[in-house]
Write a protein that holds these residues in place. Structure first.
Motif, short mmCIF file in Angstrom:
data_model
loop_
_atom_site.label_atom_id
_atom_site.label_comp_id
_atom_site.label_asym_id
_atom_site.label_seq_id
_atom_site.Cartn_x
_atom_site.Cartn_y
_atom_site.Cartn_z
N LEU A 1 7.73 1.54 -2.36
CA LEU A 1 6.61 1.98 -1.51
C LEU A 1 5.45 2.28 -2.44
CD1 LEU A 1 6.25 2.61 1.55
CD2 LEU A 1 6.60 5.00 0.97
N MET A 2 4.35 1.55 -2.29
CA MET A 2 3.23 1.74 -3.21
C MET A 2 1.90 1.90 -2.46
SD MET A 2 3.03 -2.11 -4.74
CE MET A 2 1.39 -2.02 -5.39
N SER A 3 0.96 2.57 -3.13
CA SER A 3 -0.37 2.76 -2.55
C SER A 3 -1.37 1.94 -3.33
CB SER A 3 -0.78 4.23 -2.64
OG SER A 3 0.12 5.02 -1.93
N GLU A 4 -2.16 1.18 -2.61
CA GLU A 4 -3.23 0.42 -3.24
C GLU A 4 -4.44 0.46 -2.32
OE1 GLU A 4 -3.13 -3.26 -6.34
OE2 GLU A 4 -1.89 -3.36 -4.57
N HIS A 5 -5.60 0.84 -2.89
CA HIS A 5 -6.85 0.97 -2.11
C HIS A 5 -6.65 1.86 -0.88
CE1 HIS A 5 -7.87 -2.26 -4.75
NE2 HIS A 5 -7.10 -3.14 -4.12
N GLY A 6 -5.90 2.95 -1.08
CA GLY A 6 -5.71 3.92 0.00
C GLY A 6 -4.73 3.50 1.08
N GLU A 7 -4.12 2.31 0.94
CA GLU A 7 -3.15 1.85 1.95
C GLU A 7 -1.75 1.80 1.37
OE1 GLU A 7 -4.03 -1.85 3.78
OE2 GLU A 7 -6.08 -1.29 4.32
N GLN A 8 -0.77 2.20 2.20
CA GLN A 8 0.63 2.15 1.74
C GLN A 8 1.27 0.83 2.16
OE1 GLN A 8 3.12 5.44 2.89
NE2 GLN A 8 2.92 6.29 0.87
N GLN A 9 2.05 0.24 1.26
CA GLN A 9 2.79 -0.97 1.63
C GLN A 9 4.15 -0.97 0.94
OE1 GLN A 9 -0.16 -3.65 -0.63
NE2 GLN A 9 1.76 -4.77 -0.73
N ASP B 1 13.09 -7.68 -7.22
CA ASP B 1 14.43 -7.98 -7.76
C ASP B 1 14.37 -8.29 -9.25
OD1 ASP B 1 13.73 -10.68 -8.11
OD2 ASP B 1 14.30 -11.18 -6.06
N SER B 2 13.19 -8.11 -9.86
CA SER B 2 13.05 -8.36 -11.29
C SER B 2 12.18 -7.26 -11.90
CB SER B 2 12.39 -9.73 -11.50
OG SER B 2 11.89 -9.83 -12.80
N PRO B 3 12.55 -6.75 -13.09
CA PRO B 3 11.75 -5.68 -13.70
C PRO B 3 10.28 -6.08 -13.90
CG PRO B 3 13.80 -5.98 -14.89
CD PRO B 3 13.71 -7.09 -13.91
N THR B 4 10.01 -7.36 -14.13
CA THR B 4 8.63 -7.78 -14.37
C THR B 4 7.75 -7.64 -13.12
OG1 THR B 4 9.43 -10.02 -14.01
CG2 THR B 4 9.04 -9.39 -16.28
N ASP B 5 8.40 -7.66 -11.92
CA ASP B 5 7.62 -7.52 -10.68
C ASP B 5 7.35 -6.06 -10.31
OD1 ASP B 5 7.86 -10.23 -10.54
OD2 ASP B 5 9.50 -10.22 -9.09
N MET B 6 7.95 -5.13 -11.06
CA MET B 6 7.80 -3.70 -10.73
C MET B 6 6.35 -3.28 -10.97
SD MET B 6 10.05 -1.38 -9.79
CE MET B 6 10.61 0.30 -9.93
N PRO B 7 5.69 -2.68 -9.96
CA PRO B 7 4.29 -2.26 -10.16
C PRO B 7 4.18 -1.15 -11.21
CG PRO B 7 4.96 -2.12 -7.83
CD PRO B 7 6.19 -2.35 -8.63
N ASP B 8 2.95 -0.88 -11.67
CA ASP B 8 2.73 0.20 -12.63
C ASP B 8 3.13 1.53 -12.02
OD1 ASP B 8 1.80 -1.57 -14.47
OD2 ASP B 8 -0.30 -1.38 -13.83
N GLN B 9 3.61 2.43 -12.90
CA GLN B 9 4.15 3.71 -12.46
C GLN B 9 3.18 4.51 -11.57
OE1 GLN B 9 7.35 3.92 -13.48
NE2 GLN B 9 7.65 5.68 -12.17
N HIS B 10 1.88 4.50 -11.91
CA HIS B 10 0.93 5.34 -11.17
C HIS B 10 0.66 4.83 -9.74
CE1 HIS B 10 -1.61 2.22 -13.04
NE2 HIS B 10 -2.35 2.34 -11.95
N LYS B 11 1.04 3.57 -9.46
CA LYS B 11 0.82 3.03 -8.11
C LYS B 11 2.00 3.30 -7.18
CE LYS B 11 -1.98 -0.94 -9.55
NZ LYS B 11 -1.95 -2.41 -9.68
N ILE B 12 3.14 3.69 -7.77
CA ILE B 12 4.38 3.81 -6.97
C ILE B 12 4.47 5.18 -6.31
CG2 ILE B 12 6.91 3.84 -7.11
CD1 ILE B 12 6.70 1.87 -9.44
N ASP B 13 4.76 5.18 -5.00
CA ASP B 13 5.00 6.44 -4.28
C ASP B 13 6.50 6.75 -4.24
OD1 ASP B 13 2.33 6.69 -3.79
OD2 ASP B 13 2.39 5.76 -1.81
#
Length: 603
Positions: A375-383, A388-400
């Motif tokens: 669950l991540m927030s980008e531009h004030g919206e949650q999505q 399934d791969s570590p390379t696709d994991m978003p940056d830590q500060h974007k993750i809720d």
């Protein structure tokens, strides 16, 4: 009208299922002495070597009773491992009864109980069989009591046989006729046939194995697969003997095959319903599911020239294994490869082994991962995204929040090993549910465990901690929130994507430290100093340094002024500094393999 019996054999790995099937085939004359070989239904070398059934099989037998009456048996074999639970459920759906085969020396295992419950849910008639009674360590009384406790039958109902010597097989054949009910002959209804397996033939396309539940299927009929809505013509139909035997029609209760120029296995999925185009059924047979991969891993060829060979090998494997999924992936460290999805660790191991044996391709596999929901927030919206791969994991500060899959594990073990089993489960972040003490010093322990902890080395450590006596079975439970982070490995300050992994924050420091230490031993020394760092985001949590290879530039100065020596050393220092900026660090293949065997060192 001859009688029909459709049945399956339920057994744990190595309890003698394939050997017992050999004896049944011999006694019913389904195979001649010349055709006979051990484990005849297991036609892959890999199945024979490991003693497991990977691909289920079906075979028709013609049994003549002592009274002279003829009965047709359809044995629908099932794969014997937790990874293939869905295929097992579909094979059981095609039967009216099941032989519960238990090793008289080893007793009941977790796998057996799990499959038995599936059979009971589908109201199959269970015929309990004690196998391997000829072994010196056999305990028919004790193991018989376990079966009585489990299914509530009488001691007299348990058949004692030996698949090896053939003792008791005649009584078993009679019990199949007497105890397992004949299928209902609803031949007037619209056609509904269950696909319980399919194989690919390079000349004929996909050959579909079906059990006709209702109606009649005739040669030349137009048929429809209900899940995919694809339509074909039944060009050839027939019975499944050792070789396929053609026939003009299959009626309700029959088991057979259908060939209709089906291009891909994706059209004919296991669990789907076949119906007639002219007089279609209203509802498909319930229980159909899409195969869902649980474990994901990157497959890269060791030689980059083999990429196209790997692609065609995976395409061919997928023709015979619809549950294997893959898509292309690129890694800075390993080049071009594929991200493949597997049903479980055994499935992954088998695919790797087959790539090596059947196609002679050397591959490097990245650390196995499961599918996470982020669950991540980008531009004030949650999505919510799936990773399934570590390379696709978003940056830590974007993750809720990160949600990981949990499984409900059932472990059967002798009571002497309760301690090691519970210690292992607690170490793997397990949540204790309950334990059930059975007869003859056996315990069933239930835990809720994160799937990510199980895919790595759980099974191996469970076996070594209990001297091979414990057995594991599991079902997917749900996604739960966890404190998970991406652990990156930096070599000379550059991240190596193939060495990244998603781990729990509590374990990240220890794993990072171990990885750095191991890589320091495996990576060759360069002309410049190489730092190895483990980092979570921008926070470095562990570091090791590979010292530079130093050439003695002052060796040629014999005596003389010290400033001359200093000048040479400064010049060398400048060169190393420049080299560090432009130099690249080569990561040997052993380093990637070492990461896979990381946990072997601390067990």
């Amino acid at each position: 009208m001859t009688q029909i019996r459709n049945f399956s054999i339920i057994a744990h790995i190595d309890h003698g299922k394939s050997t017992l099937a050999d004896r049944l085939l011999e006694r019913t004359g389904a195979i001649t002495e010349r055709e006979m070989q051990e484990q005849i239904l297991d036609d892959m070398d890999l199945e024979r070597e490991r003693g497991i059934t990977i691909k289920s099989h079906a075979i028709r037998m013609d049994y003549q009773r002592p009274s002279g009456e003829r009965v047709l048996f359809n044995l629908i074999d099932t794969p014997g491992h937790v990874d293939f639970a869905y295929e097992v459920s579909r094979a059981l759906k095609a039967c009216e009864g099941a032989l519960l085969v238990v090793d008289a020396a080893q007793g009941i295992e977790a796998q057996t109980i799990s499959t038995l419950y599936q059979a009971m849910e589908q109201d199959l008639e269970i015929v309990p069989v004690l196998n391997k009674i000829d072994l010196p360590g056999a305990d028919p009384e004790g193991v018989g009591q376990q079966i009585v406790d489990l299914i509530g039958c009488d001691h007299e109902e348990i058949l004692k046989v030996s698949g090896k010597t053939g003792e008791g097989v005649d009584e078993l054949l009679e019990a199949i006729v007497e105890r397992i009910p004949a299928p209902g002959r609803k031949s007037e209804e619209p056609l509904r046939a269950l696909i319980f397996d399919s194989i690919h033939d390079s000349y004929r396309g996909s050959i579909v194995y079906v059990r006709v539940m209702e109606g009649t299927l005739e040669k030349g009929d137009a048929i429809r697969f209900m899940a995919t809505q694809k339509e074909y013509e039944a060009e050839e139909i027939g019975y499944l003997k050792l070789e396929k035997e053609q026939t003009e029609k299959l009626e309700a209760g029959d088991v057979g095959y259908v060939i209709g120029s089906v291009k891909s296995l994706d059209d004919a999925r296991v669990g789907d319903t076949v119906t007639s185009v002219d007089n279609p059924a209203e509802e498909p047979i319930p229980g159909y599911q899409e195969p869902k991969p649980m474990v994901f891993s990157g497959l890269f060829p060791t030689q980059s020239d083999d990429f196209e060979d790997l692609r065609s090998a995976l395409e061919k494997l997928q023709l015979n294994d619809a549950s294997l999924t893959y898509q292309p992936e690129t890694s800075k460290a390993l080049g071009f490869g594929f991200r493949a999805g597997f049903l479980g660790m055994l499935h992954m191991e088998i695919v790797q082994e087959r790539l090596d044996r059947e196609f002679d391709i050397d591959i490097i596999t990245t650390v196995p991962n499961v599918e996470y929901e982020v669950l991540m927030s980008e531009h004030g919206e949650q999505q919510k995204i799936t990773v399934d791969s570590p390379t696709d994991m978003p940056d830590q500060h974007k993750i809720d929040a990160v949600y990981e899959p949990y499984i409900k594990a059932s472990i059967l073990t002798p009571s002497d090993y309760i301690g090691p089993v519970m210690t292992l489960c607690e170490e793997k972040r397990g949540k204790y549910v309950n334990q059930l003490h059975m007869q003859s010093q056996r315990v069933e322990i239930k835990y809720e465990l994160p799937m990510a902890e199980v895919v790595f080395d759980f099974y191996d450590r469970l076996k070594s901690g209990t001297r091979g006596y414990a057995s594991l079975d599991y079902d997917f439970l749900e996604y739960r929130e966890g404190d998970l982070v991406r652990l990156d490995i930096l070599l000379n300050k550059d991240p190596v994507d193939a060495l990244s992994s998603i781990v729990h924050r509590d374990k990240a420091y220890e794993l990072g430290r171990k990885l750095c230490k191991k890589l320091k031993d495996l990576i060759d020394r360069h002309q410049f100093e190489v730092p190895i760092q483990a980092a979570i985001g921008s926070n470095v949590i562990a570091r090791e340094t590979i010292p530079a290879v130093r050439k003695d530039v002052t060796a040629k100065c014999y005596g003389g002024d010290v400033s001359r020596k200093r000048k040479l050393l400064e010049k060398q220092k400048e060169g190393k500094k420049r080299m560090k900026q432009v130099g690249t660090v080569e990561v040997p293949q052993e380093a990637f393999l070492a990461v896979l065997s990381m946990d072997d060192d601390n067990s």
